[in-house]
Structures are given as structure tokens and as C-alpha cells.
Design a protein around this motif. Structure first.
Motif, PDB file in Angstrom:
ATOM      1  N   UNK B  56      12.336  -1.519-100.735  1.00 55.56           N
ATOM      2  CA  UNK B  56      13.626  -1.483-101.418  1.00 55.56           C
ATOM      3  C   UNK B  56      13.651  -2.446-102.611  1.00 55.56           C
ATOM      4  N   UNK B  57      14.143  -1.963-103.721  1.00 54.60           N
ATOM      5  CA  UNK B  57      14.126  -2.771-104.936  1.00 54.60           C
ATOM      6  C   UNK B  57      15.197  -2.267-105.902  1.00 54.60           C
ATOM      7  N   UNK B  58      15.401  -3.053-106.945  1.00 50.30           N
ATOM      8  CA  UNK B  58      16.307  -2.629-108.010  1.00 50.30           C
ATOM      9  C   UNK B  58      15.502  -2.308-109.264  1.00 50.30           C
ATOM     10  N   UNK B  82      17.624 -16.132-104.790  1.00 49.24           N
ATOM     11  CA  UNK B  82      18.285 -16.485-103.523  1.00 49.24           C
ATOM     12  C   UNK B  82      18.141 -15.372-102.491  1.00 49.24           C
ATOM     13  N   UNK B  83      18.340 -14.121-102.936  1.00 44.91           N
ATOM     14  CA  UNK B  83      18.316 -13.016-101.975  1.00 44.91           C
ATOM     15  C   UNK B  83      16.930 -12.390-101.843  1.00 44.91           C
ATOM     16  N   UNK B  84      16.008 -12.895-102.656  1.00 43.75           N
ATOM     17  CA  UNK B  84      14.629 -12.448-102.548  1.00 43.75           C
ATOM     18  C   UNK B  84      14.469 -10.932-102.767  1.00 43.75           C
ATOM     19  N   UNK B  85      15.200 -10.427-103.738  1.00 47.26           N
ATOM     20  CA  UNK B  85      15.168  -8.986-103.986  1.00 47.26           C
ATOM     21  C   UNK B  85      14.254  -8.688-105.170  1.00 47.26           C
ATOM     22  N   UNK B  86      13.411  -7.694-104.987  1.00 50.55           N
ATOM     23  CA  UNK B  86      12.514  -7.317-106.082  1.00 50.55           C
ATOM     24  C   UNK B  86      13.307  -6.543-107.135  1.00 50.55           C
ATOM     25  N   UNK B  87      13.232  -7.008-108.373  1.00 50.09           N
ATOM     26  CA  UNK B  87      13.911  -6.317-109.467  1.00 50.09           C
ATOM     27  C   UNK B  87      12.870  -5.976-110.534  1.00 50.09           C
ATOM     28  N   UNK B  88      12.868  -4.729-110.952  1.00 48.70           N
ATOM     29  CA  UNK B  88      11.964  -4.310-112.018  1.00 48.70           C
ATOM     30  C   UNK B  88      12.799  -4.033-113.257  1.00 48.70           C
ATOM     31  N   UNK B  89      12.379  -4.586-114.379  1.00 46.42           N
ATOM     32  CA  UNK B  89      13.153  -4.441-115.601  1.00 46.42           C
ATOM     33  C   UNK B  89      12.551  -3.374-116.507  1.00 46.42           C
ATOM     34  N   UNK B  90      13.410  -2.663-117.205  1.00 38.38           N
ATOM     35  CA  UNK B  90      12.936  -1.744-118.245  1.00 38.38           C
ATOM     36  C   UNK B  90      13.716  -2.060-119.522  1.00 38.38           C
ATOM     37  N   UNK B  91      12.996  -2.561-120.507  1.00 40.54           N
ATOM     38  CA  UNK B  91      13.622  -2.918-121.781  1.00 40.54           C
ATOM     39  C   UNK B  91      13.743  -1.654-122.627  1.00 40.54           C
ATOM     40  N   UNK B 106      16.664 -17.032-121.120  1.00 38.55           N
ATOM     41  CA  UNK B 106      17.638 -16.863-120.035  1.00 38.55           C
ATOM     42  C   UNK B 106      17.009 -16.897-118.659  1.00 38.55           C
ATOM     43  N   UNK B 107      15.689 -16.907-118.588  1.00 41.18           N
ATOM     44  CA  UNK B 107      15.007 -16.841-117.298  1.00 41.18           C
ATOM     45  C   UNK B 107      14.644 -15.398-116.998  1.00 41.18           C
ATOM     46  N   UNK B 108      13.600 -15.240-116.165  1.00 40.16           N
ATOM     47  CA  UNK B 108      13.099 -13.880-115.917  1.00 40.16           C
ATOM     48  C   UNK B 108      13.245 -13.474-114.449  1.00 40.16           C
ATOM     49  N   UNK B 109      14.190 -12.595-114.147  1.00 34.71           N
ATOM     50  CA  UNK B 109      14.385 -12.177-112.753  1.00 34.71           C
ATOM     51  C   UNK B 109      13.473 -11.020-112.346  1.00 34.71           C
ATOM     52  N   UNK B 110      12.667 -10.501-113.294  1.00 32.84           N
ATOM     53  CA  UNK B 110      11.936  -9.261-113.041  1.00 32.84           C
ATOM     54  C   UNK B 110      10.518  -9.494-112.507  1.00 32.84           C
ATOM     55  N   UNK B 111      10.141  -8.679-111.525  1.00 33.15           N
ATOM     56  CA  UNK B 111       8.771  -8.668-111.019  1.00 33.15           C
ATOM     57  C   UNK B 111       7.842  -8.225-112.133  1.00 33.15           C
TER      58      UNK B 111
END
Lengths: 134, 172
Positions: B56-58, B82-91, B106-111
Motif C-alpha cells: 500500500x502506498x500513495x 511519522x506514519x511510515x507511508x511510502x509515497x511516490x511523487x510524479x512531477x 521543502x524536504x523530500x517525502x517521496x521514495x
């Protein structure tokens, strides 16, 4: 005489603005005239998702342009007109179509106004008859 | 007779109100997005391919030029950290240097971050703007499609519950 002149000027003006409303850029057009005309027909029934009440054929929005290019790519790749429309419907829902197809969810949209008209007409008729009697 | 007349008097109002409520109900119903429960569309972007995404991921479409994306960015970071959720970014239609600077500042939340330069993936995923966010399950199906900026109420109300349903826990 003056009226006739006005009419002609107005018609010419309308024709010109009509022409200006087509935003298909020369660089988007396909060399194959048959494919290009199919693309135009499809584009005229696809709503631009980011503009109010415009088809992608008449919008200069970035997304409309990308959708026009995508339609041409799919047609070139051998998709039928129906397959192209299905591709877009699957992604953007029925709202992408300028003329929503008649199905269970859109039945109200198609027949609702007539039902309301008939209901209102019947009520008005009944009221008028009652008023006439008394 | 008086009873009968009273009914005739309020009938138009009753019909009108019934119509209003029915139409409001139809309009307020969340739009049925047709991609739900379908496998995610193929992705072969520079920086991100479909096989890179492990649910499961975003999947979050964003751009450095998009202001609402900045607004939700902090929350994406919290979800990732914090929630340890995998997030994949698409620019989406973003210059490499701008995306890099955006994620550096801003920091990078993306795997992983993919680059949709021509907007093909954008259409293939049925987007109409940025940001938009998808919940992907273990099998690679789309479970949720959120169009627009993510607010705290969306995170708590739909994103986290959907992820939890898919077996993501809040614990680190």
C-alpha cells in the motif's frame, strides 16, 4: 439597404469568430486528412476538464491541447473512434462527453425537464379549470 | 374540505422541496471516478516505473510551480516520516532543476520521483490538475483518487482509513 449591410457585416463577424474558436494548432494536425477529420469530430464532443463549457476543440488550455494530441496519437496507432472515447470516459467519467450518453444515471438529466414540464403543465391546467368553474 | 385545501396549498412547496433535496443529493454525491479498483495505468517515466511502486502506498502528482502542492507538502512529509507511508511523487511538467530545488528546500517525502514531462501520465491517470493523490493497494490497483489539495480532514477522513484497510498500520 442599411439593414442588409448590417446583417452581412454581422454574419461575417460571426463567421470570423467561429473560425477563431478552433484552437487546433497547425503543428498538432495529422498529415492523413481522414484521421485528422476523425480527430476533429471526436474533439468536438470531448469536454475540456479544466474549462467551463468548452470542448477541447475550441479551448487553448494546456490540458485540452494535450488531449487533442493524445486523440491523434491513438487514432494513428489504429484505435477506432469508439475506443478513443472509451479511453477518455474510463479516466474522466461521463462528464468528459459534451453529450452524455443515455443510461440509468443520466436518464434524469435527459427526461427530468420534460417530466417537470408535464407536471407543471398538468398542475396549471387543473388550477385554471378550477378557477373557471368557481 | 379545509383539510383538502391545505394539502393543495402546500403541494407545490412540497414538490419543490422534494426536487431540491433529490438534486442536492445527486450533486453532493462524490463523483464516481471510473479508475477505482482498476490496476494503475502503466508508468514508464524517468525516475519512476510502475514496477517501482509497492503498495500500500500513495502516488502524488505535484509540481514546483503549484502553490496548493506546497500547502500539502508538510503533511506528506509527516505521512512519510511519522506514519511510515511510502509515497511516490510524479512531477508534472516541471523542470528538473525546479523539482530538485523544491524538494531540497521543502524536504523530500517521496521514495522515488518520476518526471511526467509531456503530461502523458497525467492524462493516462485521469488527472485534471495538480495536486492529485492516489492510494495504491498491494496488488497495484487504484483504491482512491483524491483530486485537489489534501487537507487534514482528507488525511484523517479518507487517506489513512483507506491505507489502514489495506494493512498499513500507524506504528513505525
Amino acid at each position: 439597404m442599411r439593414n442588409k449591410f448590417l446583417l452581412i457585416t454581422l454574419s461575417a463577424f460571426l463567421l470570423l469568430t467561429q473560425a477563431a474558436f478552433a484552437f487546433v494548432n497547425p503543428d498538432e494536425q495529422l498529415a492523413d486528412a481522414a484521421l485528422e477529420s476523425r480527430a476533429r469530430v471526436i474533439s468536438k464532443d470531448i469536454r475540456c476538464p479544466v474549462c467551463e463549457g468548452q470542448t477541447i476543440d475550441e479551448s487553448n488550455a494546456d490540458l485540452a491541447r494535450d488531449l487533442r494530441i493524445l486523440i491523434r496519437e491513438r487514432l494513428t496507432a489504429g484505435d477506432s473512434d469508439e475506443e478513443v472515447v472509451q479511453y477518455l470516459r474510463l479516466r474522466y467519467g461521463d462528464a468528459i462527453l459534451m453529450n452524455p450518453r443515455l443510461n440509468k444515471t443520466t436518464a434524469l438529466l435527459w427526461f427530468g425537464p420534460f417530466a417537470v414540464f408535464a407536471l407543471g403543465g398538468a398542475a396549471t391546467f387543473a388550477m385554471l379549470r378550477k378557477a373557471q368553474k368557481s | 374540505m379545509t383539510m383538502n385545501k391545505n394539502i393543495t396549498n402546500i403541494l407545490p412547496l412540497a414538490v419543490f422541496l422534494a426536487l431540491i433535496f433529490t438534486l442536492a443529493g445527486l450533486l453532493l454525491r462524490p463523483e464516481s471516478v471510473q479508475m477505482i479498483s482498476k490496476p494503475m495505468p502503466p508508468l514508464a517515466l524517468e525516475g519512476l516505473r510502475a514496477e517501482d511502486i509497492h503498495g500500500p502506498a500513495l502516488v502524488n502528482f505535484f509540481a514546483s510551480w503549484c502553490t496548493p502542492c506546497r500547502a500539502e507538502h508538510e503533511m506528506l512529509k509527516t505521512l512519510a516520516e511519522k506514519n511510515n507511508i511510502r509515497i511516490y511523487g510524479i512531477a508534472y511538467k516541471d523542470k528538473r532543476a525546479d523539482t530538485e530545488k523544491y524538494l531540497r528546500d521543502l524536504g523530500n517525502p517521496y521514495e522515488k520521483t518520476g518526471h511526467d514531462d509531456n503530461g502523458k501520465a497525467f492524462i493516462d491517470w485521469g488527472l485534471s490538475g495538480v495536486p492529485e493523490t492516489f492510494v495504491i493497494d498491494r496488488e497495484g490497483n487504484i483504491r482512491l483518487h483524491h483530486a485537489g489539495v489534501l487537507l487534514e480532514e482528507h488525511i484523517d477522513g479518507i487517506i489513512l482509513p483507506t491505507l489502514n484497510e489495506l494493512g498499513m498500520t500507524d506504528e513505525k
